[in-house]
Design an enzyme around this catalytic site. Structure first.
Site, PDB file in Angstrom:
ATOM      1  N   ALA A 148       0.883  -1.105  -0.118  1.00 37.03           N
ATOM      2  CA  ALA A 148      -0.078   0.019  -0.084  1.00 37.03           C
ATOM      3  C   ALA A 148       0.961   1.309   0.062  1.00 37.03           C
ATOM      4  O   ALA A 148       2.178   1.152   0.318  1.00 37.03           O
ATOM      5  CB  ALA A 148      -0.871   0.089   1.074  1.00 37.03           C
ATOM      6  N   GLY A 160       0.280  -4.994   0.739  1.00 37.09           N
ATOM      7  CA  GLY A 160      -0.644  -4.948   0.030  1.00 37.09           C
ATOM      8  C   GLY A 160      -0.246  -5.514  -1.409  1.00 37.09           C
ATOM      9  O   GLY A 160      -1.528  -6.054  -2.036  1.00 37.09           O
ATOM     10  N   GLU A 181      -0.711  -9.143  -0.771  1.00 33.79           N
ATOM     11  CA  GLU A 181      -2.237  -9.346  -0.668  1.00 33.79           C
ATOM     12  C   GLU A 181      -3.192  -9.484  -1.731  1.00 33.79           C
ATOM     13  O   GLU A 181      -3.877 -10.283  -1.951  1.00 33.79           O
ATOM     14  CB  GLU A 181      -2.802  -8.281   0.623  1.00 33.79           C
ATOM     15  CG  GLU A 181      -1.984  -8.695   1.953  1.00 33.79           C
ATOM     16  CD  GLU A 181      -2.374  -7.406   2.889  1.00 33.79           C
ATOM     17  OE1 GLU A 181      -2.103  -6.351   2.325  1.00 33.79           O
ATOM     18  OE2 GLU A 181      -2.930  -7.679   3.829  1.00 33.79           O
ATOM     19  N   GLU A 229       4.581  -5.187   7.007  1.00 31.94           N
ATOM     20  CA  GLU A 229       3.810  -4.032   7.694  1.00 31.94           C
ATOM     21  C   GLU A 229       4.334  -3.791   9.115  1.00 31.94           C
ATOM     22  O   GLU A 229       4.297  -2.653   9.508  1.00 31.94           O
ATOM     23  CB  GLU A 229       2.334  -4.373   7.536  1.00 31.94           C
ATOM     24  CG  GLU A 229       1.679  -4.281   6.283  1.00 31.94           C
ATOM     25  CD  GLU A 229       1.513  -5.696   5.414  1.00 31.94           C
ATOM     26  OE1 GLU A 229       2.275  -6.323   5.987  1.00 31.94           O
ATOM     27  OE2 GLU A 229       0.903  -5.566   4.386  1.00 31.94           O
TER      28      GLU A 229
HETATM   29  N1  CAA Z   1       4.613   3.015  -0.819  1.00 35.32           N
HETATM   30  C1  CAA Z   1       5.002   4.416  -1.282  1.00 35.32           C
HETATM   31  N2  CAA Z   1       6.083   4.374  -2.049  1.00 35.32           N
HETATM   32  C2  CAA Z   1       6.829   3.319  -2.077  1.00 35.32           C
HETATM   33  C3  CAA Z   1       6.445   2.084  -1.494  1.00 35.32           C
HETATM   34  C4  CAA Z   1       5.136   2.299  -0.800  1.00 35.32           C
HETATM   35  N3  CAA Z   1       4.732   0.942  -0.289  1.00 35.32           N
HETATM   36  N4  CAA Z   1       7.464   0.998  -1.637  1.00 35.32           N
HETATM   37  C5  CAA Z   1       8.463   1.805  -2.435  1.00 35.32           C
HETATM   38  N5  CAA Z   1       8.152   3.264  -2.618  1.00 35.32           N
HETATM   39  C6  CAA Z   1       8.975   4.091  -3.366  1.00 35.32           C
HETATM   40  C7  CAA Z   1      10.033   4.613  -2.383  1.00 35.32           C
HETATM   41  O1  CAA Z   1       9.743   5.519  -1.409  1.00 35.32           O
HETATM   42  C8  CAA Z   1      11.025   5.149  -3.550  1.00 35.32           C
HETATM   43  O2  CAA Z   1      10.266   6.422  -3.884  1.00 35.32           O
HETATM   44  P1  CAA Z   1      11.396   7.596  -4.077  1.00 35.32           P
HETATM   45  O3  CAA Z   1      12.170   7.193  -5.374  1.00 35.32           O
HETATM   46  O4  CAA Z   1      10.708   8.753  -4.404  1.00 35.32           O
HETATM   47  O5  CAA Z   1      12.492   7.659  -2.914  1.00 35.32           O
HETATM   48  C9  CAA Z   1      10.859   4.205  -4.502  1.00 35.32           C
HETATM   49  O6  CAA Z   1       9.403   3.629  -4.439  1.00 35.32           O
HETATM   50  C10 CAA Z   1      11.667   3.181  -4.911  1.00 35.32           C
HETATM   51  O7  CAA Z   1      11.933   2.381  -3.745  1.00 35.32           O
HETATM   52  P2  CAA Z   1      13.251   2.316  -2.769  1.00 35.32           P
HETATM   53  O8  CAA Z   1      13.979   3.179  -3.168  1.00 35.32           O
HETATM   54  O9  CAA Z   1      13.130   1.951  -1.575  1.00 35.32           O
HETATM   55  O10 CAA Z   1      13.698   0.907  -3.855  1.00 35.32           O
HETATM   56  P3  CAA Z   1      14.558  -0.165  -3.156  1.00 35.32           P
HETATM   57  O11 CAA Z   1      14.921  -1.161  -4.440  1.00 35.32           O
HETATM   58  O12 CAA Z   1      15.744   0.319  -2.643  1.00 35.32           O
HETATM   59  O13 CAA Z   1      13.812  -1.116  -2.283  1.00 35.32           O
HETATM   60  C11 CAA Z   1      11.823  -1.971  -1.445  1.00 35.32           C
HETATM   61  C12 CAA Z   1      12.813  -1.624  -2.575  1.00 35.32           C
HETATM   62  C13 CAA Z   1      12.710  -3.479  -0.533  1.00 35.32           C
HETATM   63  C14 CAA Z   1      10.512  -2.877  -2.153  1.00 35.32           C
HETATM   64  C15 CAA Z   1      11.434  -1.075  -0.390  1.00 35.32           C
HETATM   65  O14 CAA Z   1      11.002   0.118  -1.540  1.00 35.32           O
HETATM   66  C16 CAA Z   1      10.316  -1.242   0.552  1.00 35.32           C
HETATM   67  O15 CAA Z   1      10.822  -1.764   1.344  1.00 35.32           O
HETATM   68  N6  CAA Z   1       9.220  -0.732   0.434  1.00 35.32           N
HETATM   69  C17 CAA Z   1       8.242  -0.611   1.339  1.00 35.32           C
HETATM   70  C18 CAA Z   1       7.592  -2.219   1.530  1.00 35.32           C
HETATM   71  C19 CAA Z   1       6.578  -2.145   2.478  1.00 35.32           C
HETATM   72  O16 CAA Z   1       6.882  -1.831   3.509  1.00 35.32           O
HETATM   73  N7  CAA Z   1       5.438  -2.528   2.077  1.00 35.32           N
HETATM   74  C20 CAA Z   1       4.243  -2.660   2.973  1.00 35.32           C
HETATM   75  C21 CAA Z   1       3.390  -1.342   2.932  1.00 35.32           C
HETATM   76  S1  CAA Z   1       1.873  -1.370   4.088  1.00 35.32           S
HETATM   77  C22 CAA Z   1       0.892  -2.175   3.314  1.00 35.32           C
HETATM   78  O17 CAA Z   1       1.071  -2.591   2.561  1.00 35.32           O
HETATM   79  C23 CAA Z   1      -0.370  -2.240   4.304  1.00 35.32           C
HETATM   80  C24 CAA Z   1      -1.323  -3.077   3.907  1.00 35.32           C
HETATM   81  O18 CAA Z   1      -1.291  -4.389   4.468  1.00 35.32           O
HETATM   82  C25 CAA Z   1      -2.520  -2.939   3.139  1.00 35.32           C
END
Ligand code: CAA
Length: 258
Positions: free
Chosen positions: A66, A109, A112, A132
């Protein structure tokens, strides 16, 4: 037609393709994207030319969860009043098969969403997880329920409580993923599976999906009864007469789609 900001749509014969397209955010799921995916899936579900739907992301990410930026400042009252994420439940009402074609990250998400599809075809380099917990929250689009049903309590607890990621192969051996293929073949294999399904009798396909889904919802006796009624009902379709005649006449069946 309709203007989509976050997804791309295509038809390849009888297979429809929905591609998540927010590359800068690794296909993070925001409100607009969820509405577009649902509307597209509902459109293809109603389209008689379409027999099955593939949902794909990019090579780097199916979806990284998400949208954290969109969620940051939201309050309980916002989430509750808008019933944030509840719209995704409607994906379960799609009656045609929905195949997730997963490359790269399927996290939170994203994992999911893949689990809301009927089965997952993943590339060797795909990674799955429910991280999460690292954000001070927990899964909110069914992860605690669907992952537990798919892989069992122990691995679901491990993934949801530690936030660690697993490989496509681990996900396959645990029952989360149906097939693992080379990364560059994921989309082709998923579209081929969709085309195969689309070649069968449409009511039989929809009844089969309904019957399997029943196994998740009901006790065995009810599920068996439901299956038996659907099986009996399949004998009211053109597909049953055609499929069986074609087999006995050693020819390819020609299903009418009804
Ligand atoms: N939401 C918003 N933006 C996101 C994102 C997310 N879930 N995941 C990645 N991005 C964005 C980053 O902020 C980044 O943006 P900028 O270029 O503006 O900085 C861009 O995508 C590229 O990401 P990274 O620089 O982090 O890329 P990476 O290759 O170094 O890492 C990754 C990749 C491991 C997937 C890392 O991006 C990450 O950990 N993302 C978040 C994963 C996460 O926590 N997901 C759960 C979200 S909460 C949820 O989903 C709730 C639910 O159950 C419904």
């Amino acid at each position: 037609g309709v203007d989509n900001q976050s997804i791309r749509l295509e038809k390849r014969g009888a297979a429809a393709l929905i591609t998540l397209d927010r590359p800068k955010q690794l296909n993070a799921l925001n409100d607009a994207l969820s509405r577009e995916v649902l509307r597209a899936a509902q459109g293809f579900d109603a389209d008689p030319e379409v027999g099955a739907i593939v949902l794909a992301g990019s090579q780097k990410a199916f979806a990284a969860g998400a949208d954290i930026k969109e969620m940051l400042s939201k309050s309980f009252a916002d989430l509750f009043t808008d019933n944030y994420f509840a719209a995704w439940d409607q994906l379960a009402t799609i009656r045609k098969p929905l195949i997730a074609a997963v490359n790269g990250f399927a996290l939170g998400g994203g994992c999911e969403l893949a689990m809301m599809c009927d089965f997952i075809i993943a590339g060797q380099g795909a990674q799955f997880g429910q991280p999460e917990i690292k954000l001070g929250i927990l899964p909110g689009i069914g992860g605690s329920q669907r992952l537990t049903k798919l892989v069992g309590r122990s691995l679901a607890m491990d993934l949801i409580l530690t936030g660690r990621l697993i490989s496509a192969e681990e996900a396959r051996s645990a029952g989360l993923v149906a097939r693992v293929v080379p990364d560059d073949q994921v989309l082709a294999v998923a579209l081929e599976a969709a085309a195969t399904i689309a070649g069968y009798s449409a009511p039989a396909v929809m009844m089969a999906k309904e019957a399997v889904n029943r196994a998740e919802e009901t006790a065995l006796t009810e599920g068996l009864l439901h299956e038996r009624r659907l099986f009996q009902a399949s004998f009211a379709t053109q597909g049953q007469k055609e499929g069986m005649s074609a087999f006995l006449e050693k020819r390819k069946p020609a299903f009418s789609g009804r």
